[in-house]
Structures are given as C-alpha cells and as structure tokens.
Design a protein around this motif. Structure first.
Motif, mmCIF file in Angstrom:
data_model
loop_
_atom_site.group_PDB
_atom_site.id
_atom_site.type_symbol
_atom_site.label_atom_id
_atom_site.label_comp_id
_atom_site.label_asym_id
_atom_site.label_seq_id
_atom_site.Cartn_x
_atom_site.Cartn_y
_atom_site.Cartn_z
ATOM 1 N N ARG A 291 0.862 -1.185 0.000
ATOM 2 C CA ARG A 291 0.000 0.000 0.000
ATOM 3 C C ARG A 291 0.897 1.233 0.000
ATOM 4 N NH1 ARG A 291 -3.178 -2.698 4.362
ATOM 5 N NH2 ARG A 291 -2.092 -1.315 5.778
ATOM 6 N N GLY A 292 0.442 2.267 -0.694
ATOM 7 C CA GLY A 292 1.168 3.528 -0.739
ATOM 8 C C GLY A 292 1.294 4.016 -2.163
ATOM 9 N N ASP A 293 1.428 5.323 -2.314
ATOM 10 C CA ASP A 293 1.574 5.956 -3.616
ATOM 11 C C ASP A 293 2.958 5.638 -4.174
ATOM 12 O OD1 ASP A 293 1.663 7.599 -5.835
ATOM 13 O OD2 ASP A 293 1.667 9.468 -4.676
ATOM 14 N N LEU A 294 3.012 4.979 -5.295
ATOM 15 C CA LEU A 294 4.292 4.562 -5.869
ATOM 16 C C LEU A 294 4.986 5.664 -6.675
ATOM 17 C CD1 LEU A 294 3.526 0.882 -6.871
ATOM 18 C CD2 LEU A 294 4.666 1.755 -4.837
ATOM 19 N N THR A 295 4.348 6.821 -6.836
ATOM 20 C CA THR A 295 4.949 7.900 -7.618
ATOM 21 C C THR A 295 6.336 8.293 -7.087
ATOM 22 O OG1 THR A 295 2.746 8.694 -8.174
ATOM 23 C CG2 THR A 295 4.570 10.212 -8.553
ATOM 24 N N PRO A 296 6.507 8.543 -5.767
ATOM 25 C CA PRO A 296 7.846 8.882 -5.281
ATOM 26 C C PRO A 296 8.848 7.736 -5.443
ATOM 27 C CG PRO A 296 6.190 9.490 -3.651
ATOM 28 C CD PRO A 296 5.507 8.668 -4.704
ATOM 29 N N VAL A 297 8.364 6.518 -5.405
ATOM 30 C CA VAL A 297 9.239 5.356 -5.597
ATOM 31 C C VAL A 297 9.724 5.324 -7.038
ATOM 32 C CG1 VAL A 297 9.369 2.842 -5.504
ATOM 33 C CG2 VAL A 297 8.073 4.066 -3.754
ATOM 34 N N VAL A 298 8.803 5.494 -7.982
ATOM 35 C CA VAL A 298 9.156 5.488 -9.404
ATOM 36 C C VAL A 298 10.121 6.633 -9.724
ATOM 37 C CG1 VAL A 298 8.221 5.769 -11.737
ATOM 38 C CG2 VAL A 298 7.050 4.290 -10.100
ATOM 39 N N ALA A 299 9.951 7.767 -9.045
ATOM 40 C CA ALA A 299 10.840 8.911 -9.266
ATOM 41 C C ALA A 299 12.278 8.594 -8.870
ATOM 42 C CB ALA A 299 10.339 10.120 -8.483
ATOM 43 N N ARG A 300 12.472 7.556 -8.070
ATOM 44 C CA ARG A 300 13.816 7.180 -7.617
ATOM 45 C C ARG A 300 14.377 5.970 -8.376
ATOM 46 N NH1 ARG A 300 11.556 10.131 -3.931
ATOM 47 N NH2 ARG A 300 12.793 11.280 -2.405
ATOM 48 N N LEU A 301 13.825 5.680 -9.543
ATOM 49 C CA LEU A 301 14.313 4.538 -10.321
ATOM 50 C C LEU A 301 15.774 4.672 -10.717
ATOM 51 C CD1 LEU A 301 11.309 3.506 -12.594
ATOM 52 C CD2 LEU A 301 12.258 2.293 -10.629
ATOM 53 N N ASN A 302 16.289 5.892 -10.716
ATOM 54 C CA ASN A 302 17.708 6.049 -11.042
ATOM 55 C C ASN A 302 18.605 5.497 -9.925
ATOM 56 O OD1 ASN A 302 16.631 8.267 -9.585
ATOM 57 N ND2 ASN A 302 18.457 9.464 -9.986
ATOM 58 N N TYR A 303 18.012 5.066 -8.815
ATOM 59 C CA TYR A 303 18.769 4.441 -7.727
ATOM 60 C C TYR A 303 18.637 2.913 -7.752
ATOM 61 C CZ TYR A 303 19.536 9.074 -5.865
ATOM 62 O OH TYR A 303 19.932 10.375 -5.703
ATOM 63 N N ARG A 304 18.309 2.362 -8.904
ATOM 64 C CA ARG A 304 18.188 0.898 -9.022
ATOM 65 C C ARG A 304 19.466 0.186 -8.619
ATOM 66 N NH1 ARG A 304 15.216 0.363 -14.655
ATOM 67 N NH2 ARG A 304 16.520 2.160 -14.911
ATOM 68 N N GLY A 305 20.604 0.777 -8.930
ATOM 69 C CA GLY A 305 21.887 0.170 -8.556
ATOM 70 C C GLY A 305 22.011 0.025 -7.052
ATOM 71 N N LEU A 306 21.520 1.023 -6.310
ATOM 72 C CA LEU A 306 21.520 0.954 -4.849
ATOM 73 C C LEU A 306 20.697 -0.238 -4.388
ATOM 74 C CD1 LEU A 306 21.707 1.965 -1.877
ATOM 75 C CD2 LEU A 306 19.898 3.599 -2.438
ATOM 76 N N ALA A 307 19.510 -0.392 -4.928
ATOM 77 C CA ALA A 307 18.646 -1.512 -4.545
ATOM 78 C C ALA A 307 19.307 -2.851 -4.881
ATOM 79 C CB ALA A 307 17.290 -1.393 -5.242
ATOM 80 N N GLU A 308 19.914 -2.930 -6.050
ATOM 81 C CA GLU A 308 20.575 -4.181 -6.454
ATOM 82 C C GLU A 308 21.760 -4.504 -5.547
ATOM 83 O OE1 GLU A 308 21.410 -3.489 -10.584
ATOM 84 O OE2 GLU A 308 19.283 -3.564 -11.114
ATOM 85 N N ARG A 309 22.568 -3.490 -5.215
ATOM 86 C CA ARG A 309 23.711 -3.723 -4.306
ATOM 87 C C ARG A 309 23.236 -4.114 -2.921
ATOM 88 N NH1 ARG A 309 25.242 0.843 -6.954
ATOM 89 N NH2 ARG A 309 24.756 2.202 -5.171
ATOM 90 N N TRP A 310 22.163 -3.473 -2.462
ATOM 91 C CA TRP A 310 21.623 -3.765 -1.141
ATOM 92 C C TRP A 310 21.114 -5.213 -1.068
ATOM 93 C CZ3 TRP A 310 16.120 -3.537 0.477
ATOM 94 C CH2 TRP A 310 15.964 -3.639 1.855
ATOM 95 N N LEU A 311 20.327 -5.616 -2.057
ATOM 96 C CA LEU A 311 19.822 -6.994 -2.065
ATOM 97 C C LEU A 311 20.957 -7.993 -2.191
ATOM 98 C CD1 LEU A 311 16.607 -6.540 -4.215
ATOM 99 C CD2 LEU A 311 16.726 -7.123 -1.772
ATOM 100 N N ASP A 312 21.962 -7.659 -2.985
ATOM 101 C CA ASP A 312 23.112 -8.544 -3.122
ATOM 102 C C ASP A 312 23.829 -8.713 -1.778
ATOM 103 O OD1 ASP A 312 24.788 -10.209 -4.786
ATOM 104 O OD2 ASP A 312 26.312 -8.631 -4.610
ATOM 105 N N ALA A 313 23.981 -7.612 -1.029
ATOM 106 C CA ALA A 313 24.615 -7.684 0.296
ATOM 107 C C ALA A 313 23.771 -8.538 1.240
ATOM 108 C CB ALA A 313 24.808 -6.287 0.878
ATOM 109 N N LEU A 314 22.440 -8.429 1.153
ATOM 110 C CA LEU A 314 21.578 -9.243 2.009
ATOM 111 C C LEU A 314 21.706 -10.720 1.656
ATOM 112 C CD1 LEU A 314 18.286 -7.114 2.230
ATOM 113 C CD2 LEU A 314 20.308 -7.086 3.717
ATOM 114 N N ARG A 315 21.786 -11.009 0.362
ATOM 115 C CA ARG A 315 21.926 -12.407 -0.079
ATOM 116 C C ARG A 315 23.243 -13.013 0.426
ATOM 117 N NH1 ARG A 315 20.724 -10.080 -5.392
ATOM 118 N NH2 ARG A 315 18.467 -10.047 -5.475
ATOM 119 N N ARG A 316 24.303 -12.211 0.349
ATOM 120 C CA ARG A 316 25.620 -12.696 0.750
ATOM 121 C C ARG A 316 25.794 -12.685 2.268
ATOM 122 N NH1 ARG A 316 27.364 -8.814 -2.873
ATOM 123 N NH2 ARG A 316 28.310 -7.777 -1.111
ATOM 124 N N GLY A 317 24.962 -11.872 2.938
ATOM 125 C CA GLY A 317 25.089 -11.779 4.388
ATOM 126 C C GLY A 317 26.297 -10.985 4.833
#
Length: 135
Positions: free
Chosen positions: A106-132
């Motif tokens: 739930r929540g307005d996704l407009t501000p989230v979509v506006a931050r799509l240029n930070y996809r690399g941050l999300a990918e690095r973060w998830l990768d760090a979580l996977r690796r622990g």
C-alpha cells in the motif's frame, strides 16, 4: 538449516542500506514512513521504519501488528517469510508477487518510481543481504 527473518536481521538490513554511499541521495526529500510485516510461522513480525533522518533510515522498531496498523504508515508491505526470502534472493519477481497477491503493498508509488535512477543501490543492497555481508 532454514534461514529465518528476525528483528536482528531487519536492523542489519537497514544498516546495510545506510552503508551504501548512494543511500543519502535516495533519501533526499523522502518524508514518508514504512510498515513491514513478515508472516512468520509462529506469529507475524511487524516493523515500523520512520522517515530518513539526515539521509539515513532509522533502525526498525518491532511492535505488535495492531500498533503498526494504528500508526498508518505511508508505505506498507506484507508477505510470508518464505516470500520475503524469495524476493531477497531474486527468486520471486516483485511485480509478479503483487499480481499473485503474495506481496501486499500500500502507498503511492509515484515517489518510488521517481527514484528509479537508484536501481543500482537496490541491487547492491539486495546482493549484500543475499551474501550476508556489509555492502
């Protein structure tokens, strides 16, 4: 041994996010809070994460589900523990999870979509979580 999500893991995950040099830029102008629910085997785990302070997410606060719902966070996400782990591992696509109602958001996704240029941050973060490990 089966991986489990816990309050400690959630605090560690927020720390990993804050460790990334791009996190402050992604947080700039973000004033909204989050509620996250993990439907674990024994009982739901509910967490509240306030808006960023000085470009950093505050530590998550574990609280009873009813208290989280009373806070009415701007953004809310809920899934089973297995589905959260599958999302972290990249085995479950977030869009498919929402369409299949395995992830409730739930929540307005407009501000989230506006931050799509930070996809690399999300990918690095998830990768760090996977690796622990630290990102």
């Amino acid at each position: 041994m089966t991986r489990r999500l816990s309050p400690g893991f959630c605090a560690w995950a927020i720390e990993r996010f804050n460790d990334d040099p791009e996190s402050a830029g992604a947080a700039k102008g973000w004033t909204w809070d989050f509620g996250v629910v993990i439907d674990a085997e024994k009982a739901p785990l509910a967490f509240y994460v306030g808006p960023p302070v000085a470009g950093r997410l505050p530590p998550p606060v574990a609280l009873p589900l009813g208290e989280l719902e009373d806070k009415r966070p701007t953004y809310f996400a809920r899934a089973s523990e297995a589905d959260w782990l599958a999302l972290i591992d990249g085995a479950l696509d977030p869009i498919a999870a929402v369409v299949q109602k395995r992830l409730v958001v739930r929540g307005d996704l407009t501000p989230v979509v506006a931050r799509l240029n930070y996809r690399g941050l999300a990918e690095r973060w998830l990768d760090a979580l996977r690796r622990g490990e630290k990102s």
